[in-house]
Design an enzyme around this catalytic site. Structure first.
Site, PDB file in Angstrom:
ATOM      1  N   HIS A  69       0.826  -1.211   0.000  1.00 14.47           N
ATOM      2  CA  HIS A  69       0.000   0.000   0.000  1.00 14.47           C
ATOM      3  C   HIS A  69       0.862   1.263   0.000  1.00 14.47           C
ATOM      4  O   HIS A  69       0.548   2.246  -0.690  1.00 14.47           O
ATOM      5  CB  HIS A  69      -0.933  -0.037   1.221  1.00 14.47           C
ATOM      6  CG  HIS A  69      -1.632   1.254   1.490  1.00 14.47           C
ATOM      7  ND1 HIS A  69      -1.268   2.099   2.526  1.00 14.47           N
ATOM      8  CD2 HIS A  69      -2.654   1.873   0.835  1.00 14.47           C
ATOM      9  CE1 HIS A  69      -2.048   3.166   2.505  1.00 14.47           C
ATOM     10  NE2 HIS A  69      -2.898   3.058   1.499  1.00 14.47           N
ATOM     11  N   GLU A  72       2.035   1.927  -3.368  1.00 20.30           N
ATOM     12  CA  GLU A  72       0.935   2.479  -4.177  1.00 20.30           C
ATOM     13  C   GLU A  72       0.910   4.018  -4.049  1.00 20.30           C
ATOM     14  O   GLU A  72       0.780   4.735  -5.037  1.00 20.30           O
ATOM     15  CB  GLU A  72      -0.389   1.862  -3.717  1.00 20.30           C
ATOM     16  CG  GLU A  72      -1.619   2.420  -4.387  1.00 20.30           C
ATOM     17  CD  GLU A  72      -2.729   2.683  -3.403  1.00 20.30           C
ATOM     18  OE1 GLU A  72      -3.120   3.865  -3.247  1.00 20.30           O
ATOM     19  OE2 GLU A  72      -3.224   1.715  -2.774  1.00 20.30           O
ATOM     20  N   HIS A  73       1.054   4.528  -2.823  1.00 19.23           N
ATOM     21  CA  HIS A  73       1.125   5.988  -2.638  1.00 19.23           C
ATOM     22  C   HIS A  73       2.330   6.563  -3.377  1.00 19.23           C
ATOM     23  O   HIS A  73       2.245   7.617  -4.013  1.00 19.23           O
ATOM     24  CB  HIS A  73       1.272   6.318  -1.150  1.00 19.23           C
ATOM     25  CG  HIS A  73      -0.015   6.320  -0.397  1.00 19.23           C
ATOM     26  ND1 HIS A  73      -0.408   7.366   0.393  1.00 19.23           N
ATOM     27  CD2 HIS A  73      -1.001   5.393  -0.314  1.00 19.23           C
ATOM     28  CE1 HIS A  73      -1.575   7.097   0.942  1.00 19.23           C
ATOM     29  NE2 HIS A  73      -1.958   5.892   0.538  1.00 19.23           N
ATOM     30  N   GLU A 149      -3.387   7.943   7.635  1.00 18.03           N
ATOM     31  CA  GLU A 149      -4.451   7.131   7.034  1.00 18.03           C
ATOM     32  C   GLU A 149      -4.846   5.997   7.983  1.00 18.03           C
ATOM     33  O   GLU A 149      -6.025   5.725   8.207  1.00 18.03           O
ATOM     34  CB  GLU A 149      -3.996   6.558   5.684  1.00 18.03           C
ATOM     35  CG  GLU A 149      -5.082   5.750   4.991  1.00 18.03           C
ATOM     36  CD  GLU A 149      -4.669   5.231   3.611  1.00 18.03           C
ATOM     37  OE1 GLU A 149      -3.567   5.591   3.136  1.00 18.03           O
ATOM     38  OE2 GLU A 149      -5.454   4.463   3.023  1.00 18.03           O
TER      39      GLU A 149
END
Lengths: 446, 436
Positions: A69, A72-73, A149
């Site tokens: 993840h 992905e950022h 997040e």
């Protein structure tokens, strides 16, 4: 009135292979191994362009949870050919939208733009398959963002923390027990090297699926794909996608999660369940029915009728099943008790209803209604081009093929009531259950 | 795991994508009902959207939550069917009905197959005109609402929103949560529910849009069938609400690792001639991430939040500019300072031509992309009617966006954004932040 507890049940340069087409869906494979799926819908001059990688959180190495993840950022940062954020800026300048998402089994990037901008999207998306340039500054700032997040989506939501604990309990060995966002203590130490290691291991044309859906023609998409994705060199030693597997579960696991921020307690139960396998989707299709019959609509489902109507034991009772997954998935039951009902009694009522259902079988009228509804859902689903694209991307990164996706509606219509009961008998084995109670501080003891 | 995408503003001159090619037809029925229609026969179903102006704002004094609870009961028994009978009938037709209690309007969203359209419309007709409001259903749905209310009581986002609304709108219905309170919902009787029904589900102020496999004649007949028996008039609409919250900060203590902040002040009406200028300026302040100053400053440069946005909220009876974000307790004070600085900066210095052009290109380019799918198009069309827009609005809207000049935008920025009036409600344990 529908009562929803947010999120609880959501749960080359040339053509290497000949193109195949069925209806408005075509597929082909470039020489470098990139699979391409085209879904045509010419009602609006819009296209959804998605690149899916067969790499998700469950493919991470031990100790770096959250790296899939985090990467992905980071893919929105600088590349050899484009500045940080340039892709999103160009998409916005063209009136489009873009984003990305990571699951246990895949990471995907997408843009939604006017159909005549497809080539531009491909040029930029293809660039970041190989050309990411990461600075230590990017790492430090973006790591703060993913920690925010996690704070927002998990640490601030007792229900999310509870499900994280439920998941961890359900898997002793398989990485599905580790949250996609990552464990905080590991996220805090994720490094540039960790991100690049994941990137170099998994981001390759022969580990990706391109899905293009909307107002496009397959031959145009193929030409553009050859131009922009074709030159990407494949990774030769990609290797098989093998994960450590779960040992047989021999005993029920139970947990109680207390948090002062909980106002409404509930019982959650998950069972290990088979997922859709390529060429073998019958049992999963039966489980889709089982979830709908047991806990679809509160006023017509077995659990809803018994616990919300015949007796006022629950304010909500439901069932859920996610059929698309690379490895074994889970089937979920939930009971949110009425104000004066103890969780112990709510759980007992749930067990009683499941037992009675296994004895009594399915009401034939309910079965026919559900079957018709499932067929109609296929019509309604055609209205959403993005969802159609997503269906192919998630399936193809979860061990299924285009043929499996196209065979799925028929597999669903072929299910009989007896198939559902057989699947139910195999599923409801107490030893393969994880049961959790979410309670307030000083709430009911298990 | 959806992320909010990044980035810096900049500019390339590009040709605009095609205009939205949506041809809307106005349909009038024999009985005088009016609808907007897009005939789209590609898929064998119809998406129908209905709105009744005046939603939960029409709760009677002391009866907060009545309209919401009433709407929750519409599918819980009608005509000769109880709740289970109604649900079975709907399931057998594979129709979907959504009932939504909005603040300014009640919404009904229906999708039904062509093969059994008449039966689906008949069923929905019964829900609209012959709801039973039985005691057993009332108690069951009341319990669900109370469960929802108790969950909100420990949810920082809900607490922040409620505190903001209470401070901003006081005694106006906008000042309280429209699901009601535990006390008000507990006290509601069947008579209150029936009164809420008569107050809201009326032909005066009804708006209809349909997209799909249905002709104008069929839609006219459908409306006559569906609305037969609905009364003409209901309750009077409320007065305009004054925005009563002054600049400052209010901390609502709550034990959680990450604070939630809602900030804002009064805004601009939808029908204001400056609306498009304001819309463009706000797109630059807090719109899509690649254009947004707030995303750039708070998230991308400093990593202080996962996401932040600001919004123009031109509601029917009040207008505001609102923003929201979450930051861990240790850094939320810093994030608030950044927001205040940006608010002051845009009011003082305005925006740049580069930013304006980028926002115009984005808004005009994205507009045609909205018209995608029967359900989406029906939703947009009914929204246009509620806003009082003309039927040819789609063809002129982008011209209105492009007509905004930098001078105009900057005048509006200086009038709209007021750092001294900006108020933050912060729910959490924010370090170094105090109420003032």
């Amino acid at each position: 009135m529908r009562f929803i507890l947010a999120g609880v049940l959501a749960l080359g340069l040339g053509v290497g292979s000949p193109a195949t087409a069925k209806g408005d869906v075509s597929s082909f494979t470039l020489e470098n191994g990139l699979e391409v799926v085209v879904v045509e819908d010419h009602r609006a001059p819009v296209v959804v362009h998605m690149l899916w990688y067969r790499a998700g959180a469950a493919d991470e190495a031990p100790g770096v949870s959250g790296i899939a993840h985090f990467l992905e950022h980071l893919l929105f940062k600088k590349t050899k050919n484009f500045e940080a954020g340039e892709l999103s800026r160009v998409v916005a300048e063209n009136g489009g939208s873009d984003n990305a998402f990571t699951s246990q089994d895949y990471t995907a990037y997408f843009q939604r733009v006017a159909a005549d901008r497809l080539g531009l999207m491909m040029e930029m998306e293809a660039d970041r398959v190989r050309n990411l340039v990461l600075s230590e500054d990017d790492i430090a700032t973006e790591r703060d963002v993913i920690l925010e997040e996690r704070a927002q989506r998990t640490d601030s939501e007792p229900g999310a923390l509870f499900r994280e604990q439920m998941n961890a309990a359900a898997f002793l060995n398989h990485p599905y027990g580790i949250p996609v966002i990552g464990w905080r203590h590991e996220m805090e130490n994720l490094s540039r090297e960790d991100a690049l290691a994941f990137y170099e291991r998994f981001y390759a044309p022969n580990n990706a699926i391109l899905v293009v859906a909307g107002d496009v023609k397959p031959d145009e998409v193929l030409e553009l794909a050859k131009t922009y994705y074709g030159p990407l060199a494949p990774t030769p030693d990609l290797g098989a996608r093998e994960r450590v597997q779960e040992p047989p579960q021999l005993a029920e696991r139970r947990l109680r999660f207390a948090d002062p921020r909980v106002s409404q307690p509930y019982v959650l139960r998950t069972y290990q369940a088979p997922e859709r396998d390529s060429g073998d989707q019958a049992e999963a299709a039966a489980l889709v029915y089982l979830a709908e019959i047991l806990g679809g609509n509160g006023a017509t489902s077995v659990l809803g009728r018994a616990l919300q109507f015949d007796e006022q034991i629950a304010v909500y009772a439901g069932a859920g099943y996610r059929s698309v997954s690379l490895d074994d998935t889970s089937f979920t039951l939930i009971v949110v008790p009425a104000p004066d009902v103890a969780l112990k009694d709510a759980e007992a009522a749930l067990d009683r209803e499941i037992s009675e259902f296994l004895e009594a079988g399915i009401d034939p009228e309910q079965f026919e209604r559900v079957k018709f509804q499932i067929r109609a859902d296929d019509v309604y689903a055609q209205d959403d081009v993005y969802a159609r694209a997503e269906r192919y991307g998630s399936a193809l990164t979860s061990g299924l093929t285009v043929e499996d996706v196209q065979a799925w509606p028929d597999a669903l219509q072929a299910v009989t009531a007896e198939d559902v009961m057989e699947a139910a008998r195999a599923l409801f084995d107490e030893r393969k259950a994880v049961t959790g109670w979410l309670v307030p501080e000083d709430g009911e003891e298990m | 795991m959806k992320r909010i995408a990044l980035v810096l503003a900049g500019l390339i001159a590009l040709t605009l994508p095609a205009r939205a090619d949506v041809s809307i037809e106005e349909v009038s029925s024999d009985n005088g009902h009016v609808a907007w229609l897009v005939h789209e026969p590609a898929l064998p179903f119809t998406a129908l959207e209905i709105r009744f102006r005046g939603g939960t704002v029409l709760d009677r004094p002391g009866k907060r939550g009545a309209v919401n609870l009433m709407v929750g009961l519409l599918e819980e028994g009608a005509g000769d069917m109880d709740a289970q009978g109604f649900a079975q009938a709907r399931e057998a037709l594979a129709a979907s009905f959504g009932f939504d209690a909005g603040e300014d309007s009640l919404g009904i969203s229906a999708q039904f197959l062509s093969e059994n359209r008449d039966q689906a419309v008949d069923l929905l007709h019964q829900a609209l005109t012959a709801p039973r409001f039985e005691d057993t259903a009332l108690e069951r749905v009341r319990t669900q609402v109370l469960s929802h209310l108790s969950s909100r009581a420990t949810d920082p986002k809900s607490l922040a929103g409620d505190a903001f609304d209470a401070a901003a709108y006081g005694d106006h219905p906008y000042g309280t949560y429209d699901g009601g309170t535990v006390d008000s919902v507990t006290a509601l009787t069947r008579e209150d529910i029936v009164a809420a029904y008569h107050d809201t589900l009326v032909l005066d102020g009804i708006y209809v849009a349909a997209v799909g496999d249905i002709t104008a004649d069929q839609l006219g007949a459908l409306m006559d069938q569906l609305f037969e028996g609905l009364p003409k008039t209901g309750a009077a609409l409320p007065d305009h609400a004054e925005f009563g919250l002054l600049g400052g900060t209010t901390v609502v203590p709550f034990d959680t690792p990450q604070s939630v902040a809602i900030f804002g002040h009064s805004g601009i009406k939808r029908e204001d001639p400056d609306f498009f200028a304001a819309y463009l300026v706000n797109t630059i302040m807090g719109g899509p991430s690649s254009l947004s100053r707030l995303m750039k400053e708070v998230r991308n440069k400093r990593g202080l939040t996962y996401g932040i946005g600001s919004y123009l909220v031109p509601a029917d009876w009040a207008e505001s500019v609102i923003g929201q974000f979450s930051s861990q307790n240790a850094v939320i004070g810093e994030a608030m300072e950044v927001v205040r600085d940006e608010w002051a900066k845009i009011a003082r210095d305005g925006i740049t031509q580069k930013e304006l052009t980028a926002a115009q290109t984005y808004l005009t380019g994205s507009y045609p992309l909205r018209f995608d799918g029967n359900g989406n198009i029906a939703n947009i069309m009914v929204g246009m009617q509620l806003e009082g827009l003309p039927i040819d609005y789609i063809a002129t809207r982008n011209d209105q966006v492009m007509a905004v000049t930098l001078e105009h935008a900057n005048r509006v920025a200086s009038e709209l954004y007021d750092p001294d009036a900006l108020h933050f409600i912060v729910v959490g344990q924010p370090e170094g932040v105090v109420s003032n």
